[in-house]
Design a protein around this motif. Structure first.
Motif, PDB file in Angstrom:
ATOM      1  N   GLY A  80      10.405  -8.891 -16.765  1.00 15.83           N
ATOM      2  CA  GLY A  80      11.619  -9.681 -16.541  1.00 15.83           C
ATOM      3  C   GLY A  80      12.557  -9.566 -17.722  1.00 15.83           C
ATOM      4  N   ASN A  81      13.185 -10.677 -18.094  1.00 13.48           N
ATOM      5  CA  ASN A  81      14.138 -10.702 -19.202  1.00 13.48           C
ATOM      6  C   ASN A  81      13.420 -10.815 -20.536  1.00 13.48           C
ATOM      7  OD1 ASN A  81      16.209 -10.704 -17.323  1.00 13.48           O
ATOM      8  ND2 ASN A  81      16.333 -12.926 -17.282  1.00 13.48           N
ATOM      9  N   ILE A  82      14.067 -10.290 -21.583  1.00 15.79           N
ATOM     10  CA  ILE A  82      13.601 -10.461 -22.958  1.00 15.79           C
ATOM     11  C   ILE A  82      14.745 -11.122 -23.713  1.00 15.79           C
ATOM     12  CG2 ILE A  82      12.917  -9.323 -25.094  1.00 15.79           C
ATOM     13  CD1 ILE A  82      11.709  -7.068 -23.468  1.00 15.79           C
ATOM     14  N   GLY A  83      14.485 -12.278 -24.310  1.00 13.17           N
ATOM     15  CA  GLY A  83      15.523 -12.961 -25.081  1.00 13.17           C
ATOM     16  C   GLY A  83      15.773 -12.261 -26.403  1.00 13.17           C
ATOM     17  N   THR A  84      14.739 -12.179 -27.251  1.00  9.41           N
ATOM     18  CA  THR A  84      14.841 -11.535 -28.560  1.00  9.41           C
ATOM     19  C   THR A  84      13.595 -10.705 -28.779  1.00  9.41           C
ATOM     20  OG1 THR A  84      16.073 -13.420 -29.415  1.00  9.41           O
ATOM     21  CG2 THR A  84      15.102 -11.945 -31.035  1.00  9.41           C
ATOM     22  N   ALA A  85      13.758  -9.459 -29.223  1.00  8.88           N
ATOM     23  CA  ALA A  85      12.620  -8.584 -29.476  1.00  8.88           C
ATOM     24  C   ALA A  85      12.841  -7.824 -30.761  1.00  8.88           C
ATOM     25  CB  ALA A  85      12.433  -7.615 -28.322  1.00  8.88           C
ATOM     26  N   SER A  86      11.766  -7.675 -31.542  1.00  8.89           N
ATOM     27  CA  SER A  86      11.847  -6.926 -32.784  1.00  8.89           C
ATOM     28  C   SER A  86      10.599  -6.076 -32.929  1.00  8.89           C
ATOM     29  CB  SER A  86      11.965  -7.879 -33.975  1.00  8.89           C
ATOM     30  OG  SER A  86      11.917  -7.162 -35.179  1.00  8.89           O
ATOM     31  N   THR A  87      10.787  -4.792 -33.215  1.00 13.10           N
ATOM     32  CA  THR A  87       9.673  -3.892 -33.493  1.00 13.10           C
ATOM     33  C   THR A  87       9.902  -3.280 -34.866  1.00 13.10           C
ATOM     34  OG1 THR A  87      10.772  -1.971 -32.541  1.00 13.10           O
ATOM     35  CG2 THR A  87       9.458  -3.325 -31.048  1.00 13.10           C
TER      36      THR A  87
END
Length: 131
Positions: A80-87
């Motif tokens: 679904g949706n991703i609000g905030t992502a960091s890799t």
């Protein structure tokens, strides 16, 4: 085909059969007994056939849809949706307003493969790969 016409057809046949048996019973009780026996046997066989059809027949289940997979160092995948992502080990970017829900889910699966990859079936608010 919807089940309501079939249901009402069955109700109509049962009602007509009951009225017929009552009328025949007033005229000739022996003949009504024989008619009721034959009608009961036919109804029993029809019920058995419908039960077997419901248990073993009918439509097959739809094929499974591909799943959501993430492979690789720091990969992120969401159906679904991703609000905030960091890799990549960096500080997450400042949160953005939550995206509205996606109007339709993805047709297939969501796949993120490779180092620091990000994939979503919906919207991504903010993302940082650190690269």
């Amino acid at each position: 085909m919807t089940s309501k016409p079939v249901l009402w057809s069955g109700v109509g046949l049962c009602g007509a059969g009951a009225v017929t048996l009552v009328v025949v019973a007033f005229v000739d009780l022996g003949r009504a007994d024989q008619a009721a026996s034959v009608t009961g046997a036919i109804a029993g066989l029809a019920g058995l056939a419908l039960a077997l059809l419901g248990r073993f027949g009918g439509t097959s289940s739809p094929p499974p849809t591909p799943g959501t997979t993430a492979s690789g160092d720091g990969a992120i995948a969401a159906g679904g949706n991703i609000g905030t992502a960091s890799t990549g080990g960096t500080t997450a970017p400042p949160p953005s307003p939550t995206p509205p829900p996606s109007p339709t889910p993805p047709n297939g699966g969501v796949n993120a493969s490779g180092r620091g990859s990000i994939a979503a079936g919906g919207d991504i608010g903010s993302a940082s790969t650190g690269n």
